[in-house]
Design an enzyme around this catalytic site. Structure first.
Site, short mmCIF file in Angstrom:
data_model
loop_
_atom_site.label_atom_id
_atom_site.label_comp_id
_atom_site.label_asym_id
_atom_site.label_seq_id
_atom_site.Cartn_x
_atom_site.Cartn_y
_atom_site.Cartn_z
N ARG A 112 -0.62 13.65 -0.31
CA ARG A 112 -1.47 12.37 -0.72
C ARG A 112 -0.96 11.35 0.14
NH1 ARG A 112 -6.07 10.68 -3.15
NH2 ARG A 112 -5.48 9.32 -4.93
N THR A 388 -15.14 12.87 -0.82
CA THR A 388 -14.18 13.77 -0.76
C THR A 388 -14.77 14.95 -0.39
OG1 THR A 388 -12.94 12.49 -2.48
CG2 THR A 388 -12.33 14.83 -2.15
N THR A 406 -9.46 13.72 1.30
CA THR A 406 -10.41 12.84 1.14
C THR A 406 -9.85 11.47 1.84
OG1 THR A 406 -11.61 11.20 -0.59
CG2 THR A 406 -9.27 11.87 -0.81
N ASN A 408 -11.03 8.62 0.32
CA ASN A 408 -11.50 7.93 -0.86
C ASN A 408 -12.96 7.87 -0.79
OD1 ASN A 408 -11.41 7.18 -3.24
ND2 ASN A 408 -10.80 5.02 -2.86
N GLU A 427 -7.43 4.51 0.28
CA GLU A 427 -6.95 5.38 -0.98
C GLU A 427 -6.19 4.35 -1.93
OE1 GLU A 427 -8.21 8.69 -2.16
OE2 GLU A 427 -7.61 8.80 -0.02
N ASP A 430 -6.91 3.87 -5.35
CA ASP A 430 -6.60 4.73 -6.41
C ASP A 430 -5.44 4.36 -7.49
OD1 ASP A 430 -8.92 6.38 -6.30
OD2 ASP A 430 -7.86 8.03 -5.28
N SER A 459 -4.30 10.75 -8.21
CA SER A 459 -5.82 11.33 -8.00
C SER A 459 -6.38 12.25 -9.15
CB SER A 459 -5.58 12.27 -6.52
OG SER A 459 -6.56 12.87 -6.16
N GLY A 480 -15.87 14.14 -6.00
CA GLY A 480 -16.82 13.41 -7.03
C GLY A 480 -15.87 12.63 -7.85
N GLY A 481 -14.66 12.05 -7.49
CA GLY A 481 -13.89 11.01 -8.15
C GLY A 481 -13.47 11.68 -9.51
O1 DON Z 1 -8.05 11.09 -5.18
C1 DON Z 1 -9.33 10.93 -5.84
O2 DON Z 1 -9.28 11.08 -7.02
C2 DON Z 1 -10.31 9.91 -5.07
N1 DON Z 1 -9.80 9.10 -4.05
C3 DON Z 1 -11.22 11.11 -4.89
C4 DON Z 1 -12.57 10.24 -4.07
C5 DON Z 1 -13.72 11.16 -4.21
O3 DON Z 1 -13.85 12.23 -4.91
C6 DON Z 1 -14.91 10.58 -3.69
N2 DON Z 1 -16.16 11.08 -4.16
N3 DON Z 1 -16.69 10.56 -4.81
#
Ligand code: DON
Length: 578
Positions: A112, A388, A406, A408, A427, A430, A459, A480-481
């Protein structure tokens, strides 16, 4: 009296708008064609790579055919994704890898990004202590120290069978040097973000052209090819030191970013113990902090385990309610307790303790929604792009890799390292910029996820491997965040509880709750009209969204063959195996 009537009326207006949305969404046109032949649902005899771009999956399979193992294939695929999927595949970002070797050995690699050494807690607040909206999402200040290249080198050193680093880089170098045909989703996004590319960079970058990008156009990335060559020749030092490091630092200085030469030189990956938990006769191997994904997934499975979901029925109000009530509690825990465990005493064992989880569900009422604490208002935007990228791989020996990486958001900070040809992440968003103020994904955090120099931002990425009766069973993960965790959960439940074949399990429409905002996000057709009304009557708020998370998974079938599945929500997902 009036209030009650008003609430009912409000609900039924919501409900009508929601129904119209569902009908419109169901009618949406099929995705455009691709310049590539895409396969999203295949059976292989011994090997499988499922990635977010056909060329990347093919690179993975090429390495497997050349005698590499799943880790070699994962490394080559990651570098290829940095070229052919530049909005998420990266060398300027970071990620997580979960490994299960055929002999049962497991590992979790944390590469990360970290906050630069001069980052500080309130760096995104103005003089009135208000979060400055775009600062953590776009431009040089949004960038965390990248971890990807160090991550790939660490994975190579520990697990490579091929033992030829250059061979793993070569396909990516060729793709960058000679170019490749871009897909429709890439063309659409390159056009969409043109303005930001201009804002954050000087002209002349390969991603900015005079007119509009179209599907099938050739994207050539000479600077990136040269950077990849330096990495090929010098390993991670080809990125964190020498010319590439100079280019990154110069770029930082140009745009007022914080990353220094020392920050790059000091970056280190972390090998961590994976989180391993039992669910019935399955064992779930997943990612510990600095991702919240593994803790949250394991909590959810344990909280749900006592309830007979199959008997309740797939996406019946009762089963949705049960899962949502667990999710509400788990995301509330996430916001309070989870962050980088090297900086904050994350109580992982306590959070996964059976008794704790029983108590956590003790106030769960099967007929009524628990209202989320209204402190802090989550401002959950519809996440329509999935920036991501996840890859699931199984090799002929039975070694398995789940890897999620990712920048981000789409193309990260939109900053391209001049002369280096690659995007830098955003990032830093986050982190919790201020307690109680949601990030892009509506996630709220506090002390545990506050910014500190060298700390990793929390994350939701959830690369996961599942064993059944001690044998490899499922490799799964997604972009997918905040919805990654619940999409991985539902994919697992669809297979193990509802008995779906993997392709149906991935395709099945999903729902998601994350404590705040207090609403269930629902994909079209995920919950039928009658069950939706029951959920409203229980006190849940429902909100229609077009799609959530893009699962890539491999299942080992009872006859030992491999079922590889990409997500039909994404035209570029591609499963390749033999
Ligand atoms: O690490 C994480 O949780 C986020 N930066 C992930 C970002 C992500 O999945 C973008 N897609 N929607």
């Amino acid at each position: 009296m009036f209030n009650k009537y008003y609430t009912k009326m409000k609900r039924s207006i919501f409900f009508s708008i929601f129904s119209i949305f569902l009908i419109l969404s169901a009618c949406r046109t099929k995705p455009d064609k691709s310049p590539y032949t895409i396969t999203q649902n295949i059976i292989g005899d011994s090997c499988m790579v499922v990635a977010e771009h056909p060329l990347a999956s093919k690179v993975g399979v090429k390495i497997l055919k050349a005698g590499g193992n799943a880790i070699d294939a994962a490394i080559a695929t990651q570098f290829a994704l940095a070229v052919v999927h530049p909005r998420a595949g990266n060398i300027g970002g970071g990620g997580f890898m979960v490994v299960r070797m055929a002999d049962g050995e497991t590992a979790a690699l944390d590469y990360r990004e970290e906050a630069p050494s001069s980052a500080y807690r309130d760096m995104y607040l103005d003089s009135t202590e208000t979060v400055i909206e775009l600062l953590s999402k776009e431009g040089h200040l949004a960038v965390g120290v990248p971890g990807t290249v160090a991550g790939m080198e660490a994975a190579f050193q520990k697990f490579s069978q091929l033992k030829n680093w250059g061979q793993l880089l070569e396909p990516a170098i060729q793709l960058a040097e000679n170019g490749f045909k871009i897909t429709q989703p890439e063309a659409t996004r390159l056009n969409k973000y043109k303005k930001q590319f201009f804002q954050q960079n000087e002209t002349g970058v390969p991603f900015v052209i005079k007119g509009q990008w179209e599907m099938g156009d050739l994207l050539v990335q000479k600077d990136l090819a040269a950077t990849l060559r330096r990495i090929s020749e010098h390993g991670a030092k080809g990125f964190y030191e020498g010319e590439t490091a100079d280019l990154i630092v110069t770029e930082m200085k140009r745009g007022g970013g914080l990353i220094t030469k020392e920050d790059l030189q000091n970056y280190e990956v972390r090998w961590r113990d994976p989180i391993i938990s039992e669910y019935k006769n399955y064992r779930v191997i997943t990612m510990p902090p600095s991702s919240s994904g593994g803790v949250a997934l394991s909590q959810l499975l344990k909280m749900i385990e006592p309830f007979p979901l199959a008997q309740y029925g797939f996406h019946s109000a009762k089963s949705v309610h049960t899962i949502v009530e667990a999710e509400r509690r788990v995301y509330a825990d996430r916001s309070k307790f989870l962050g980088d465990s090297d900086f904050y005493p994350v109580p992982v064992d306590s959070l996964l303790d059976d008794d704790y989880l029983k108590i956590r569900m003790a106030d769960f009422d099967i007929s009524e929604a628990t209202l989320s604490d209204s402190m802090g208002s989550g401002n959950f935007k519809d996440v329509e792009s999935f920036e991501t990228t996840h890859t699931s791989i199984v090799d002929a020996a039975g070694n398995a890799v789940a890897v999620t990486t990712t920048l981000n958001l789409n193309y990260g900070s939109k900053v391209i390292v001049a002369g280096g040809g690659f995007f830098l992440n955003d990032e830093m968003d986050d982190f919790s910029a201020k307690p109680g103020v949601p990030n892009y994904f509506g996630l709220i955090g506090a002390e545990a996820n506050a910014i500190e120099p060298g700390k990793r931002m929390l994350s939701s990425m959830t690369p996961t491997i599942v064993e059944k009766d001690d044998d490899l069973f499922l490799v799964v993960g997604a972009p997918g965040g905040s919805t990654i965790i619940t999409a991985v959960l539902q994919t697992i439940l669809n297979v193990v509880e509802y008995g779906m074949p993997l392709d149906e399990a991935v395709e099945a429409p999903r729902f998601h709750h994350q404590w705040l905002p207090d609403q269930i996000k629902v994909e079209p057709t995920a919950i039928d009209t009658v069950e939706r009304q029951i959920l409203w009557d229980m006190g849940h708020q429902l909100k229609g969204v077009s799609r959530m998370a893009l699962i890539k998974a491999v299942q080992v079938l009872p006859d030992g063959k491999l079922h590889g599945v990409g997500d039909p929500r994404n035209v570029d997902d591609h499963a390749e195996g033999y």
